[in-house]
Design an enzyme around this catalytic site. Structure first.
Site, PDB file in Angstrom:
ATOM      1  N   GLU A   1       0.836  -1.207   0.000  1.00  0.00           N
ATOM      2  CA  GLU A   1       0.000   0.000   0.000  1.00  0.00           C
ATOM      3  C   GLU A   1       0.871   1.257   0.000  1.00  0.00           C
ATOM      4  OE1 GLU A   1      -3.427   1.996   2.914  1.00  0.00           O
ATOM      5  OE2 GLU A   1      -2.169   0.350   3.620  1.00  0.00           O
TER       6      GLU A   1
ATOM      7  N   LYS B   1      -9.619   1.453  -3.309  1.00  0.00           N
ATOM      8  CA  LYS B   1     -10.072   0.976  -2.004  1.00  0.00           C
ATOM      9  C   LYS B   1     -11.511   1.384  -1.737  1.00  0.00           C
ATOM     10  CE  LYS B   1      -8.630   0.784   2.847  1.00  0.00           C
ATOM     11  NZ  LYS B   1      -7.708   1.323   3.871  1.00  0.00           N
TER      12      LYS B   1
ATOM     13  N   CYS C   1      -5.022  -2.724   2.922  1.00  0.00           N
ATOM     14  CA  CYS C   1      -5.029  -2.477   4.364  1.00  0.00           C
ATOM     15  C   CYS C   1      -6.006  -3.421   5.060  1.00  0.00           C
ATOM     16  CB  CYS C   1      -5.346  -1.001   4.636  1.00  0.00           C
ATOM     17  SG  CYS C   1      -5.119  -0.498   6.363  1.00  0.00           S
TER      18      CYS C   1
END
Length: 536
Positions: free
Chosen positions: A283, A345, A395
């Site tokens: 990330e 995301k 994440c």
């Protein structure tokens, strides 16, 4: 004559101890492994505090207080490391950061307080049905914590069973179902120990029979093989991977003169010299927007992967002021050419990636970069490469199995490998790394898909479809993890293409679990009305 219940001065400290044990069971602080037996013991202690005798249950308001103390201790000691991100990296004063963690834990604990109060208000005193109701109330609290107000189910009790006997249930009912079964078993054990179950073997047989019937119905209705073992003539291809772990210090990561330059140099070189079929950088491995990169940097990477038999997935922020920004994964391969694959995301981190309503005053006190992203949709397309369908998640998105499950609505397009790109550096060298690893392991068990993890500081790892870690890089080191991963489910017509959990969660999300818990509550309320009518 029934004895009085123990005093709160005695019960609350034990509730605190049980909550701390529940937190430790998720990832043992001195080894990182989950301890399923400790989770069951902590739940049994809670059950005993709520029902201290065969003919005694505490009042509902006392039960709510006990449940609240238990859950606050459990949750605060599970995600205490949020303090590090807010204080060390967000420059929030230590007292305010500590208070924020406690307030968050207490708020989330309110679901469990309400659930335990409801349990003691409705549960019968002498029946094994109380165990069923206990499991249902626990399930309701877990679902509420994981769904309401964007949801934050980190540290759900079921994660402690990634190595325990209940792990076999993951492919059927998921982590929440495992937690409910653990709660049910905990109260059954307490009742059996004090002979509260007069016919406990019969009840256990009935429960086992009901579970067998339910599994048979799932197999018949969904046409899904309940056996985990694939046909002996079927073998999916192997994918070689290189997972990059830059170990860029979090307080340097977004500084142009230090961390940014180091990240661009190290990841750029690693991406160009890799030899595996798939290379994954974590990330925000490239911590700048594309237009902020030096001219030709991203284009050079795209040309490199357009020419050879390799592909790369790398984390990068994306967008501009006009269209908004996203926390994204870029996919480069010969097939993508000038139009790289992109995953944005969906499940953003409150306060870190978006500002909840009425909390701008709070986030204004923190100095966290990249703090206002746009939210993307659920069920985005996978990245097709080397005969695999690679499903990125960023994440803590792998915390939400119901959202990963949205990609399984069509077995022919279902992912064969999950790819997690994370930066747990925000939370220091803490138990958060181990907790996140157990979360990924549970997702692998639920969907029977391997999970590869590329992180900034750890745990960079390869997890097979049975939830076992086959390769892992040392934490807080700079290096490359090389290994092989076997994708699963390439043949959409084979009986083991998707698990029962993947089948129903793709269609209905968590609603079947909500419905089961609601049915148990409805049964308990009806039984209570009947008891009152007989008493009248």
């Amino acid at each position: 004559m029934a004895r009085a219940c123990p005093s709160l001065a005695w019960q609350l400290p034990w509730a605190l101890v049980a909550g701390l044990a529940q937190a430790a069971s998720l990832a043992w602080p001195w080894g990182g492994e989950p301890l399923w037996w400790l989770q069951l013991a902590s739940m049994a202690m809670l059950a005993w505090l709520l029902r201290p005798g065969a003919d005694r249950a505490v009042a509902w308001h006392r039960a709510a207080l006990i449940g609240g103390v238990f859950a606050t201790a459990w949750l605060a000691s599970t995600f205490w490391w949020l303090f590090i991100s807010m204080h060390r990296y967000g420059a929030l004063p230590a007292p305010l950061a500590a208070a924020a963690v406690l307030v968050l834990a207490a708020f989330l604990a309110s679901y469990y307080a309400a659930a335990m109060g409801l349990f003691c208000r409705l549960a019968p005193l002498h029946r094994a049905g109380a165990a069923l109701l206990f499991g249902a109330c626990w399930l309701l609290a877990e679902l509420a914590r994981g769904s309401l107000w964007t949801g934050f189910p980190w540290g759900a009790g079921g994660y402690a069973h990634a190595d325990g006997p209940l792990r076999v249930l993951a492919r059927y009912v998921g982590v929440y179902g495992i937690g409910a079964v653990a709660a049910l078993l905990a109260l059954l054990c307490v009742q059996w120990r004090r002979a509260d179950l007069r016919h406990w073997p019969m009840w256990l047989l009935l429960l086992a029979g009901a579970a067998a019937l339910a599994l048979a119905a799932v197999q018949r209705t969904c046409a899904i093989d309940l056996c985990d073992t694939p046909p002996p003539w079927r073998r999916d291809p192997t994918l070689s991977v290189e997972l990059l772990q830059g170990n860029i210090a979090q307080d340097e990561k977004f500084r142009p003169g230090s961390g940014v330059a180091l990240a661009l140099q190290w990841y750029g070189q690693a991406l160009r010299t890799a030899r595996a079929q798939l290379v994954v950088a974590p990330e925000t491995a490239l911590p700048l927007l594309p237009q902020q990169l030096m001219p030709g940097y991203l284009e050079g990477l795209a040309r490199h992967y357009a020419q050879g038999p390799q592909a790369a997935l790398l984390g990068i922020p994306w967008g501009d002021q006009a269209t908004g920004y996203t926390n994204s994964v870029l996919g480069l391969s010969p097939a993508t050419g000038a139009m790289p694959y992109r995953y944005d995301k969906h499940h953003l981190v409150p306060f870190g990636e978006f500002v909840p309503p009425f909390f701008k005053w709070f986030t204004a006190r923190m100095q966290i970069p990249l703090g206002n992203f746009n939210r993307a949709g659920v069920g985005q397309a996978s990245f097709a490469w080397a005969g695999q369908r690679l499903a990125p998640n960023i994440c803590y998105e792998d915390l939400f199995g119901e959202e990963l499950g949205a990609r399984f609505i069509d077995p022919a397009q279902a992912p064969t490998v999950f790819v997690n790109l994370s930066n747990i550096g925000w939370f220091g060298n803490t138990i958060a790394i181990d907790q996140h690893l157990q979360i990924s392991r549970m997702r692998a068990l639920e969907f029977e898909r391997p999970m590869v993890r590329a992180t900034n500081t750890g745990a960079t790892a390869i997890i097979d479809h049975r939830g076992q870690v086959t390769h892992q890089l040392a934490r807080h080191t700079r290096g490359v993890l090389r290994g092989q991963v076997h994708g699963r489910g390439l043949d959409a017509h084979s009986g083991w293409a998707i698990t029962p959990y993947a089948w129903w969660v793709a269609r209905w999300g968590l609603w079947p679990l909500w419905a089961l818990a609601a049915l148990a509550l409805a049964w308990a309320m009806r039984a209570q009305r009947m008891r009152r009518a007989r008493g009248a």
